[in-house]
Design a protein around this motif. Structure first.
Motif, PDB file in Angstrom:
ATOM      1  N   PHE A   1       0.845  -1.187   0.000  1.00  0.00           N
ATOM      2  CA  PHE A   1       0.000   0.000   0.000  1.00  0.00           C
ATOM      3  C   PHE A   1       0.890   1.251   0.000  1.00  0.00           C
ATOM      4  CE2 PHE A   1      -3.928  -2.181   1.188  1.00  0.00           C
ATOM      5  CZ  PHE A   1      -3.438  -3.362   1.700  1.00  0.00           C
TER       6      PHE A   1
ATOM      7  N   TYR B   1       0.364   5.111   1.555  1.00  0.00           N
ATOM      8  CA  TYR B   1      -0.439   6.043   2.328  1.00  0.00           C
ATOM      9  C   TYR B   1       0.171   7.431   2.159  1.00  0.00           C
ATOM     10  CZ  TYR B   1      -3.308   2.645   4.807  1.00  0.00           C
ATOM     11  OH  TYR B   1      -4.242   1.685   5.117  1.00  0.00           O
TER      12      TYR B   1
ATOM     13  N   LEU C   1      -3.435  10.772   8.094  1.00  0.00           N
ATOM     14  CA  LEU C   1      -2.873   9.762   7.211  1.00  0.00           C
ATOM     15  C   LEU C   1      -4.016   9.045   6.489  1.00  0.00           C
ATOM     16  CD1 LEU C   1      -0.108   8.442   6.551  1.00  0.00           C
ATOM     17  CD2 LEU C   1      -0.514   6.884   8.462  1.00  0.00           C
TER      18      LEU C   1
ATOM     19  N   LEU D   1      -5.163   6.368   2.975  1.00  0.00           N
ATOM     20  CA  LEU D   1      -4.748   5.442   1.934  1.00  0.00           C
ATOM     21  C   LEU D   1      -4.747   6.129   0.580  1.00  0.00           C
ATOM     22  CD1 LEU D   1      -4.142   2.484   1.068  1.00  0.00           C
ATOM     23  CD2 LEU D   1      -6.619   2.180   0.823  1.00  0.00           C
TER      24      LEU D   1
ATOM     25  N   ARG E   1      -3.450   0.796  -3.433  1.00  0.00           N
ATOM     26  CA  ARG E   1      -3.017  -0.541  -3.036  1.00  0.00           C
ATOM     27  C   ARG E   1      -2.689  -1.327  -4.303  1.00  0.00           C
ATOM     28  NH1 ARG E   1      -8.901  -3.152  -2.178  1.00  0.00           N
ATOM     29  NH2 ARG E   1     -10.000  -1.645  -3.466  1.00  0.00           N
TER      30      ARG E   1
ATOM     31  N   TYR F   1       4.026   7.267   2.723  1.00  0.00           N
ATOM     32  CA  TYR F   1       4.471   6.068   3.435  1.00  0.00           C
ATOM     33  C   TYR F   1       4.103   4.832   2.629  1.00  0.00           C
ATOM     34  CZ  TYR F   1       4.880   9.064   7.553  1.00  0.00           C
ATOM     35  OH  TYR F   1       5.228  10.065   8.432  1.00  0.00           O
TER      36      TYR F   1
ATOM     37  N   THR G   1       1.515  -5.717   4.358  1.00  0.00           N
ATOM     38  CA  THR G   1       0.908  -6.714   5.220  1.00  0.00           C
ATOM     39  C   THR G   1       0.842  -8.026   4.446  1.00  0.00           C
ATOM     40  OG1 THR G   1      -1.040  -7.359   6.491  1.00  0.00           O
ATOM     41  CG2 THR G   1      -1.442  -6.070   4.521  1.00  0.00           C
TER      42      THR G   1
ATOM     43  N   GLY H   1      -1.722  -9.995   5.191  1.00  0.00           N
ATOM     44  CA  GLY H   1      -3.131 -10.317   5.345  1.00  0.00           C
ATOM     45  C   GLY H   1      -3.417 -10.851   6.726  1.00  0.00           C
ATOM     46  N   ASN H   2      -2.449 -11.567   7.301  1.00  0.00           N
ATOM     47  CA  ASN H   2      -2.592 -12.087   8.650  1.00  0.00           C
ATOM     48  C   ASN H   2      -1.680 -11.383   9.641  1.00  0.00           C
ATOM     49  OD1 ASN H   2      -4.510 -14.075   8.074  1.00  0.00           O
ATOM     50  ND2 ASN H   2      -2.901 -15.398   7.248  1.00  0.00           N
TER      51      ASN H   2
ATOM     52  N   PRO I   1      -0.052  -7.419  11.027  1.00  0.00           N
ATOM     53  CA  PRO I   1      -0.386  -5.995  11.030  1.00  0.00           C
ATOM     54  C   PRO I   1       0.328  -5.245   9.921  1.00  0.00           C
ATOM     55  CG  PRO I   1       1.107  -6.529  12.826  1.00  0.00           C
ATOM     56  CD  PRO I   1       0.679  -7.830  12.230  1.00  0.00           C
ATOM     57  N   LEU I   2      -0.214  -4.109   9.582  1.00  0.00           N
ATOM     58  CA  LEU I   2       0.362  -3.279   8.549  1.00  0.00           C
ATOM     59  C   LEU I   2       1.666  -2.668   9.062  1.00  0.00           C
ATOM     60  CD1 LEU I   2      -0.418  -2.367   5.670  1.00  0.00           C
ATOM     61  CD2 LEU I   2      -1.416  -0.325   6.705  1.00  0.00           C
ATOM     62  N   VAL I   3       2.732  -2.889   8.311  1.00  0.00           N
ATOM     63  CA  VAL I   3       4.054  -2.372   8.670  1.00  0.00           C
ATOM     64  C   VAL I   3       4.386  -1.221   7.733  1.00  0.00           C
ATOM     65  CG1 VAL I   3       6.515  -2.900   8.766  1.00  0.00           C
ATOM     66  CG2 VAL I   3       4.838  -4.591   9.541  1.00  0.00           C
ATOM     67  N   PHE I   4       4.800  -0.104   8.309  1.00  0.00           N
ATOM     68  CA  PHE I   4       5.087   1.096   7.536  1.00  0.00           C
ATOM     69  C   PHE I   4       6.589   1.332   7.385  1.00  0.00           C
ATOM     70  CE2 PHE I   4       1.018   3.278   7.048  1.00  0.00           C
ATOM     71  CZ  PHE I   4       0.212   2.606   7.959  1.00  0.00           C
ATOM     72  N   GLY I   5       6.953   1.970   6.284  1.00  0.00           N
ATOM     73  CA  GLY I   5       8.288   2.504   6.153  1.00  0.00           C
ATOM     74  C   GLY I   5       8.394   3.828   6.895  1.00  0.00           C
TER      75      GLY I   5
END
Lengths: 108, 113
Positions: free
Chosen positions: A34, A36, A44, A46, A49, A86, A90, A92-93, A95-99
């Motif tokens: 994704f 953002y 923030l 979206l 994707r 950003y 993820t 899908g299982n 959490p969403l990890v951000f740069g």
């Protein structure tokens, strides 16, 4: 472990010039990627994707599994594109990890 | 449709104190995720709540705890505050725990002196 790398803290381009915001990731499975965006004084949100393969506000991003990249591109930058961007991942299982983000500054 | 709202927007605490941050999720969403964003960094996942149960936790100590209520609103509690806890705390809601499409609040900025 999942990791997202955005190598540029700041990217400055002139209005009308092409933009490419880089994003590389590390993940051994099938990731969902994704972008953002956070405009000045806004929350923030979206932007796009990879699954939908859509163009939003002229931005596109292609998932390159061979290079583990998901760069964000726009052919002609506009002043209103100035914001913090950003990249996030993820499985899908998980959490969403951000740069850490890249600040895009479009110069008139 | 009501978006994600967080309170308070700003607060100042001293080391050792405790803080509670609140989040109202977007209408129709049953999942809340909390993130910590230090200055110059991307959001770091703290934990997620789905239908009132913790559904995943990041690399944060136990003094970070949370709750989700039957209306899917949520609280983040931090005990024994440390200087490094100074950050923007973001709440995000979603219609599923297994999605990357999050809807963020404006955040609560915590300063620990």
């Amino acid at each position: 472990a999942q990791r997202v790398t955005q190598p540029e803290k700041l990217l400055s381009v002139f209005k009308g010039a092409p933009v490419e915001l880089k994003c590389n990731y590390s993940y051994s499975g099938s990731p969902e990627l994704f972008w953002y965006v956070q405009y000045s004084r806004q929350r923030l949100q979206l932007l796009l994707r990879h699954i939908s393969r859509e163009s939003i506000k002229g931005f596109t991003a292609d998932l390159n599994k061979g290079e583990t990249s998901f760069h964000l591109k726009k052919p002609f930058a506009q002043e209103e594109d100035s914001a913090m961007y950003y990249c996030a991942l993820t499985s899908g299982n998980t959490p969403l990890v951000f740069g850490k983000g890249t600040r895009l500054s479009v110069i008139a | 449709e009501t978006g994600v709202t967080q309170s308070p927007t700003h607060l100042i605490k001293t080391r050792g104190q405790q803080v509670t941050l609140r989040c109202s999720s977007q209408s129709g969403h049953n999942t809340v995720s909390w993130y910590q964003q230090a200055l110059g960094q991307g959001p770091q996942f703290i934990f997620q709540y789905y239908r009132e149960e913790e559904n995943g936790r990041g690399n944060f100590p136990p003094r970070f705890s949370g709750l989700q209520f039957p209306n899917y609103s949520s609280e983040l509690n931090v005990n024994a505050l440390e200087l490094d806890d100074s950050a923007l705390y973001l709440c995000a809601s979603s219609d599923s725990p297994h999605t990357g499409e999050l809807f963020f609040g404006e955040g609560s900025r915590l300063t620990v002196l």
